[in-house]
Design an enzyme around this catalytic site. Sequence first.
Site, mmCIF file in Angstrom:
data_model
loop_
_atom_site.group_PDB
_atom_site.id
_atom_site.type_symbol
_atom_site.label_atom_id
_atom_site.label_comp_id
_atom_site.label_asym_id
_atom_site.label_seq_id
_atom_site.Cartn_x
_atom_site.Cartn_y
_atom_site.Cartn_z
ATOM 1 N N ASP A 43 0.799 -1.286 -0.066
ATOM 2 C CA ASP A 43 0.024 0.059 -0.120
ATOM 3 C C ASP A 43 0.818 1.336 -0.074
ATOM 4 O OD1 ASP A 43 -2.944 1.425 0.502
ATOM 5 O OD2 ASP A 43 -1.566 2.115 1.824
ATOM 6 N N TYR A 48 3.282 9.629 -0.697
ATOM 7 C CA TYR A 48 4.277 9.215 0.055
ATOM 8 C C TYR A 48 5.654 9.232 -0.423
ATOM 9 C CZ TYR A 48 0.508 6.491 2.381
ATOM 10 O OH TYR A 48 -0.670 6.108 2.910
ATOM 11 N N LYS A 73 -2.800 5.814 -4.370
ATOM 12 C CA LYS A 73 -3.830 6.562 -4.020
ATOM 13 C C LYS A 73 -3.770 8.204 -4.709
ATOM 14 C CE LYS A 73 -3.568 4.666 0.518
ATOM 15 N NZ LYS A 73 -2.189 4.670 0.776
ATOM 16 N N HIS A 106 -7.461 9.218 -1.744
ATOM 17 C CA HIS A 106 -6.871 9.289 -0.408
ATOM 18 C C HIS A 106 -7.803 9.891 0.682
ATOM 19 C CE1 HIS A 106 -2.555 9.024 0.988
ATOM 20 N NE2 HIS A 106 -3.345 9.103 2.135
#
Length: 273
Positions: A43, A48, A73, A106
Amino acid sequence: MNYITLNNHVRIPQLGLGVYKVLNEEVSDVVSHALKVGYRSIDTAQFYENEEGVGEALKRSEIPREDLFITTKVWNSHHGYDKTLQAFEQSLKKLDLDYLDLYLIHWPTPMYDKYVDTYKALEQLYKDGRVKAIGVSNFHIEHLERLFDECEITPVLNQVECHPYLQQKELKAFCSKHNIYMESWSPLARGGMLEDETIQKIANKYNKTPAQIVLRWHIQENSIVIPKSVTPSRIRENFQVFDFELSEEDMEVITKLDRGERTGRDPNKMDMI
Ligand SMILES: NC(=O)c1ccc[n+]([C@@H]2O[C@H](COP(=O)([O-])OP(=O)(O)OC[C@H]3O[C@@H](n4cnc5c(N)ncnc54)[C@H](OP(=O)(O)O)[C@@H]3O)[C@@H](O)[C@H]2O)c1
């Protein structure tokens, strides 16, 4: 490993590795280790900034693509139909993949009111075969209801903060009624659950670690779970939760720990773009 069959018949490993806050420089080694241990679901997210490193590890592993389950996401800054399509292409390129297994919104960021258009872009990607499944993250009931009214495809899952201190029972019942799985983010409450005395007592009783008890609770709650760790021994430990079972009584004791306590933001207040 247990697999869950989602509402569009796609199968997802019930346990995956989350890589939030893992630097791009280190994520490749972390994911490589997890794949060696047996993880098949990763994930990540546009936010990120480590999709490239994740992609490197996938390529290095030589695991057949169809055996992997990769989630990313779209971030809040890319809401809206066209921007979401662009974000998707960027993520796919960074991951160096031909398709995604799961693409999520997200956060709904309802104050900007663009999540419906964003979801319509996800629907298009799904129809075009670019992604095997689409879903959402941090959606409250009212956000899901709007998707039901204005969109066509039911999300396969809703990834939300969930752990014994924040069990989200009403949301979970609503999702379950609509065939939407819950996926627990921060399943260990970012480590906070591991200090809990009740969890520690149960861990002693089963001769397991507190993390294993908490993760096993998620599994028996029929949730999908994505603990994060950069520590090789913990990555292995978190994966070893399929060889024991918590009794109904102990499940009940953990369920009583609910106190509606978030470690992250309330989705209605998350306005970061
Ligand atoms: N959709 C969203 O908005 C959202 C938000 C947050 C998170 N997520 C996803 O959910 C994943 C997990 O959530 P999270 O990273 O916030 O928190 P978490 O998985 O609940 O906890 C991670 C923390 O616990 C430690 N830890 C992990 N396993 C352990 C063990 N066996 N024993 C002791 N400590 C242990 C980790 O330390 P070390 O790493 O140092 O080992 C890290 O500090 C994220 O990585 C991300 O993929 C999604």
